[in-house]
Design a protein around this motif. Structure first.
Motif, mmCIF file in Angstrom:
data_model
loop_
_atom_site.group_PDB
_atom_site.id
_atom_site.type_symbol
_atom_site.label_atom_id
_atom_site.label_comp_id
_atom_site.label_asym_id
_atom_site.label_seq_id
_atom_site.Cartn_x
_atom_site.Cartn_y
_atom_site.Cartn_z
ATOM 1 N N ILE A 42 0.833 -1.199 0.000
ATOM 2 C CA ILE A 42 0.000 0.000 0.000
ATOM 3 C C ILE A 42 0.866 1.247 0.000
ATOM 4 C CG2 ILE A 42 -1.684 1.324 1.356
ATOM 5 C CD1 ILE A 42 -2.807 -1.341 2.338
ATOM 6 N N MET A 43 1.934 1.227 0.804
ATOM 7 C CA MET A 43 2.790 2.385 0.923
ATOM 8 C C MET A 43 3.535 2.661 -0.377
ATOM 9 S SD MET A 43 5.757 3.007 3.751
ATOM 10 C CE MET A 43 6.733 1.641 3.131
ATOM 11 N N TRP B 292 9.655 11.893 -2.242
ATOM 12 C CA TRP B 292 10.795 11.928 -1.319
ATOM 13 C C TRP B 292 10.563 11.020 -0.122
ATOM 14 C CZ3 TRP B 292 10.182 13.189 3.739
ATOM 15 C CH2 TRP B 292 9.062 13.933 4.110
ATOM 16 N N LEU B 293 9.321 10.936 0.352
ATOM 17 C CA LEU B 293 9.020 10.086 1.505
ATOM 18 C C LEU B 293 9.005 8.621 1.107
ATOM 19 C CD1 LEU B 293 8.263 9.868 4.463
ATOM 20 C CD2 LEU B 293 5.884 10.299 3.849
ATOM 21 N N GLN B 294 8.502 8.332 -0.068
ATOM 22 C CA GLN B 294 8.467 6.953 -0.555
ATOM 23 C C GLN B 294 9.872 6.382 -0.686
ATOM 24 O OE1 GLN B 294 7.107 5.117 -4.737
ATOM 25 N NE2 GLN B 294 5.468 6.158 -3.684
ATOM 26 N N CYS C 53 19.253 13.168 -0.175
ATOM 27 C CA CYS C 53 18.879 14.413 -0.829
ATOM 28 C C CYS C 53 17.387 14.365 -1.137
ATOM 29 C CB CYS C 53 19.690 14.618 -2.111
ATOM 30 S SG CYS C 53 19.261 16.135 -2.993
ATOM 31 N N LEU C 54 16.619 15.241 -0.512
ATOM 32 C CA LEU C 54 15.177 15.250 -0.700
ATOM 33 C C LEU C 54 14.775 15.796 -2.064
ATOM 34 C CD1 LEU C 54 15.530 15.341 2.559
ATOM 35 C CD2 LEU C 54 13.159 16.074 2.530
ATOM 36 N N ASP C 55 15.621 16.639 -2.661
ATOM 37 C CA ASP C 55 15.292 17.208 -3.966
ATOM 38 C C ASP C 55 15.549 16.225 -5.103
ATOM 39 O OD1 ASP C 55 14.548 19.624 -2.783
ATOM 40 O OD2 ASP C 55 16.591 20.390 -2.838
ATOM 41 N N CYS C 56 16.607 15.418 -4.963
ATOM 42 C CA CYS C 56 16.929 14.432 -6.004
ATOM 43 C C CYS C 56 16.398 13.045 -5.670
ATOM 44 C CB CYS C 56 18.443 14.356 -6.196
ATOM 45 S SG CYS C 56 19.210 15.917 -6.661
ATOM 46 N N CYS C 57 15.969 12.829 -4.422
ATOM 47 C CA CYS C 57 15.441 11.538 -3.965
ATOM 48 C C CYS C 57 16.451 10.412 -4.151
ATOM 49 C CB CYS C 57 14.133 11.207 -4.680
ATOM 50 S SG CYS C 57 12.798 12.369 -4.330
ATOM 51 N N LYS D 194 4.030 4.972 11.422
ATOM 52 C CA LYS D 194 3.036 6.038 11.459
ATOM 53 C C LYS D 194 2.487 6.319 10.070
ATOM 54 C CE LYS D 194 1.909 10.633 13.008
ATOM 55 N NZ LYS D 194 2.179 11.734 13.948
ATOM 56 N N VAL D 195 3.367 6.295 9.060
ATOM 57 C CA VAL D 195 2.909 6.520 7.682
ATOM 58 C C VAL D 195 1.915 5.440 7.269
ATOM 59 C CG1 VAL D 195 3.666 6.539 5.274
ATOM 60 C CG2 VAL D 195 4.957 7.797 6.987
ATOM 61 N N ASN D 196 2.217 4.195 7.594
ATOM 62 C CA ASN D 196 1.292 3.105 7.274
ATOM 63 C C ASN D 196 -0.049 3.286 7.963
ATOM 64 O OD1 ASN D 196 2.804 1.496 5.499
ATOM 65 N ND2 ASN D 196 3.949 0.592 7.185
#
Length: 263
Positions: free
Chosen positions: A27-28, A37-39, A65-69, A159-161
């Motif tokens: 699901i996630m 970025w979170l995935q 790096c959150l911008d480039c993932c 928590k995300v799940n």
């Protein structure tokens, strides 16, 4: 032509008796409500050697790096100097991030935190459990791990799940963060987290849309001090006297002396 499904999603549809953890992971991964970025953060493998800097020192990929993932090593920082960067640390052989960094990106209320090197950290993913223990106290809403009161999640992914199941997405719990630098070299919380850390001893306040309550954790430093003091109490305060040693030797049973053989 019928639409094709991703392999994991198709497996979940065909086998309804798969474990809960696999279903939640599927699901996630395939949820459209999760930002890129979170995935990637929840599925990336950190601390592998950087292929570009194989022969360089400190080539472990412990920066995200959150911008480039993507995950990078300290030698790859130059092209990403203006990007949002997240320092990944290790705690008991699992990936953690600073709580201060995590709260700038999303609401981390009710996620159990730990403290080490003057930095509060939280686990990125849930840890494997050797056995299920159901005692008194709180338990993780996703993986049933035992927690301190009043925490409800053992890691960020748990928590995300839970938000994906109960809130139909995490958009309400994400914060806009345009600047996220790395900690300066030489600061107290710079570098890796050591495995001999203890649970957070001081109270902290969790804010956000998921509770708005004050989080207070149980102090464990006092337990450590009590254990050390008990060990000291068990040790003898002064060495035994000569008379006590000689008395103990006299009480031993004497055997019949035997003559050495003649050669």
């Amino acid at each position: 032509m019928w639409p094709t499904h991703p392999p994991v999603a198709a497996a979940v549809c065909q086998t309804p008796f798969l474990s809960l953890s696999l279903s939640l992971s599927a699901i996630m991964l395939f949820s459209s409500h999760l930002p890129r970025w979170l995935q990637v953060l929840l599925t990336e493998k950190f601390f592998n050697a950087c292929i570009i800097h194989e022969d360089a020192k400190k080539n472990e990929k412990n920066i995200y790096c959150l911008d480039c993932c993507i995950s990078i090593c300290p030698n790859c920082l130059s092209p990403h100097s203006s990007h949002r960067l997240l320092q990944i640390r290790r705690y008991v052989y699992h990936d953690v991030i600073r709580l201060d960094d995590a709260t700038r990106l999303m609401d981390c209320a009710f996620v159990q935190s730990y403290i080490t090197n003057s930095a509060k950290v939280i686990f990125i993913n849930q840890r494997p459990q050797t056995r299920q223990f159901r005692g008194s106290g709180n338990f993780c809403n996703t993986c049933d791990r035992s927690l301190q009161d009043p925490y409800l999640f053992c890691s960020l992914s748990c928590k995300v799940n839970d938000l994906l199941r109960t809130e139909d997405g995490v958009s309400k719990f994400l914060f806009e963060c345009n600047f996220l630098p790395l900690p300066e070299a030489g600061s107290e919380d710079y570098g890796l987290v050591t495995p001999d850390s203890v649970l957070e001893p001081s109270g902290s306040t969790g804010s956000g849309g998921y509770g708005e309550v004050s989080l207070t954790s149980t102090a464990t430093t006092e337990i450590v001090r009590k254990k050390r003091s008990s060990l000291k109490a068990c040790r003898p305060t002064c060495p035994p006297t000569v008379s006590e040693v000689s008395g103990s030797l006299m009480n031993r049973r004497k055997k019949t002396p035997q003559r050495a053989p003649l050669y």
